[in-house]
Design an enzyme around this catalytic site. Structure first.
Site, mmCIF file in Angstrom:
data_model
loop_
_atom_site.group_PDB
_atom_site.id
_atom_site.type_symbol
_atom_site.label_atom_id
_atom_site.label_comp_id
_atom_site.label_asym_id
_atom_site.label_seq_id
_atom_site.Cartn_x
_atom_site.Cartn_y
_atom_site.Cartn_z
ATOM 1 N N ASP A 80 0.935 3.054 4.658
ATOM 2 C CA ASP A 80 -0.019 3.861 3.906
ATOM 3 C C ASP A 80 -1.094 4.476 4.794
ATOM 4 O O ASP A 80 -1.345 5.673 4.743
ATOM 5 C CB ASP A 80 -0.666 3.017 2.781
ATOM 6 N N PHE A 129 -13.710 3.810 3.609
ATOM 7 C CA PHE A 129 -12.720 3.067 2.834
ATOM 8 C C PHE A 129 -12.227 3.929 1.684
ATOM 9 O O PHE A 129 -13.010 4.519 0.955
ATOM 10 C CB PHE A 129 -13.325 1.763 2.303
ATOM 11 N N ARG A 172 -4.652 1.108 -7.327
ATOM 12 C CA ARG A 172 -3.446 1.655 -6.691
ATOM 13 C C ARG A 172 -2.827 2.785 -7.508
ATOM 14 O O ARG A 172 -2.159 3.660 -6.973
ATOM 15 C CB ARG A 172 -2.383 0.561 -6.525
ATOM 16 N N LYS A 208 -7.081 7.189 10.024
ATOM 17 C CA LYS A 208 -8.521 7.134 10.363
ATOM 18 C C LYS A 208 -8.613 7.055 11.885
ATOM 19 O O LYS A 208 -8.827 5.969 12.446
ATOM 20 C CB LYS A 208 -9.159 5.866 9.797
ATOM 21 N N GLY A 215 0.793 -1.241 0.000
ATOM 22 C CA GLY A 215 0.000 0.000 0.000
ATOM 23 C C GLY A 215 0.817 1.279 0.000
ATOM 24 O O GLY A 215 0.361 2.304 -0.486
ATOM 25 N N ASP A 264 -5.674 2.414 10.395
ATOM 26 C CA ASP A 264 -7.123 2.220 10.501
ATOM 27 C C ASP A 264 -7.395 1.765 11.936
ATOM 28 O O ASP A 264 -7.403 2.569 12.865
ATOM 29 C CB ASP A 264 -7.534 1.192 9.442
ATOM 30 N N ASP A 271 -5.536 0.123 -2.365
ATOM 31 C CA ASP A 271 -6.286 -0.710 -3.299
ATOM 32 C C ASP A 271 -7.609 -1.192 -2.717
ATOM 33 O O ASP A 271 -7.817 -1.181 -1.503
ATOM 34 C CB ASP A 271 -5.479 -1.962 -3.647
HETATM 35 P P1 XMP Z 1 -5.350 -1.598 10.373
HETATM 36 O O1 XMP Z 1 -6.838 -1.754 10.579
HETATM 37 O O2 XMP Z 1 -4.585 -2.799 10.839
HETATM 38 O O3 XMP Z 1 -5.217 -1.540 8.822
HETATM 39 O O4 XMP Z 1 -4.826 -0.297 10.959
HETATM 40 C C1 XMP Z 1 -4.086 -1.098 8.216
HETATM 41 C C2 XMP Z 1 -3.922 -1.698 6.844
HETATM 42 O O5 XMP Z 1 -5.170 -2.045 6.260
HETATM 43 C C3 XMP Z 1 -5.283 -1.530 4.967
HETATM 44 N N1 XMP Z 1 -6.347 -0.505 4.964
HETATM 45 C C4 XMP Z 1 -6.870 0.062 3.876
HETATM 46 N N2 XMP Z 1 -6.581 -0.132 2.576
HETATM 47 N N3 XMP Z 1 -8.196 1.495 2.012
HETATM 48 C C5 XMP Z 1 -7.253 0.603 1.648
HETATM 49 O O6 XMP Z 1 -6.981 0.471 0.468
HETATM 50 C C6 XMP Z 1 -8.551 1.727 3.288
HETATM 51 O O7 XMP Z 1 -9.426 2.561 3.567
HETATM 52 C C7 XMP Z 1 -7.844 0.958 4.278
HETATM 53 N N4 XMP Z 1 -7.910 0.931 5.630
HETATM 54 C C8 XMP Z 1 -6.985 0.023 6.015
HETATM 55 C C9 XMP Z 1 -3.937 -0.967 4.618
HETATM 56 O O8 XMP Z 1 -3.168 -1.951 3.966
HETATM 57 C C10 XMP Z 1 -3.307 -0.665 5.950
HETATM 58 O O9 XMP Z 1 -1.886 -0.745 5.953
#
Ligand code: XMP
Length: 180
Positions: free
Chosen positions: A99, A152, A165, A131, A43, A102, A159
């Protein structure tokens, strides 16, 4: 614009001028030291190539591949490391580049593992997007590009199921393009 995009949140020019600021801050914070950058694939590919070229410091660049999303828009909660060995970070000043933050589970698992097994001198982290409202676990992150709501996003390296991407901006995906 790609027909799957609902709204553009950050255009390329906005992203790049924010990266100028972040790179200046990182260059000043690590002045006189060499950076060991650990990029989280896939990402942050586009983010890292634009950010790192703006940082005025000696550096080495390595990467880690993890899986935490498995083709959907919600986190599985399970972080899988896709290689057996970690980059060599013993005694180094490490900057982890990801990237998007979340729930925080992915970056937290990576930082914990690097600190526990890698014996670095220091570890800081840097994300393009945060986020904050979606956070489930605490994570230290020193450099954040932009805060966004709990939605999202795709583009600029991010992606949905491997697609989008290469879009030069960060945007949201139309609901009809999300597989039921
Ligand atoms: P967590 O929930 O572990 O997630 O903090 C982190 C990873 O999840 C992917 N991610 C996303 N990928 N759009 C995306 O394309 C999103 O809105 C999104 N939210 C989480 C990403 O790989 C990140 O490193």
């Amino acid at each position: 614009m790609n027909e799957a995009v609902e709204t553009v949140l950050f255009h390329e020019t906005t992203i790049l001028s924010r990266l100028d600021e972040m790179a200046r801050e990182i260059s000043a914070d690590f002045a006189g030291r060499e950076l060991t950058v650990v990029v989280i694939l896939h990402g942050s590919m586009i983010f890292m190539s634009d950010l790192l070229r703006r940082i005025d410091l000696p550096m080495t660049i390595d990467s880690i591949r993890v899986s935490s999303y498995h083709g959907g828009t919600t986190s599985s909660g399970v972080v899988t490391f896709n290689q057996k060995t970690l980059p060599d970070i013993a005694g180094k000043d490490v900057l982890v580049v990801d990237d998007i933050l979340d729930t925080g589970r992915t970056l937290r698992a990576i930082l914990d593992r690097l600190r526990e097994e890698g014996e670095p001198a220091s570890v800081r982290s840097c994300v393009l997007l945060d986020k904050a409202d979606a956070r489930v676990v605490d994570v230290d992150v020193e450099y954040v590009g932009f805060e966004i709501g709990d939605e999202f996003v795709i583009g600029y390296g991010l992606d949905y199921d491997g697609h989008y991407r290469n879009l030069p901006f960060v945007g949201t995906l139309k609901a009809e393009y999300v597989k039921g």
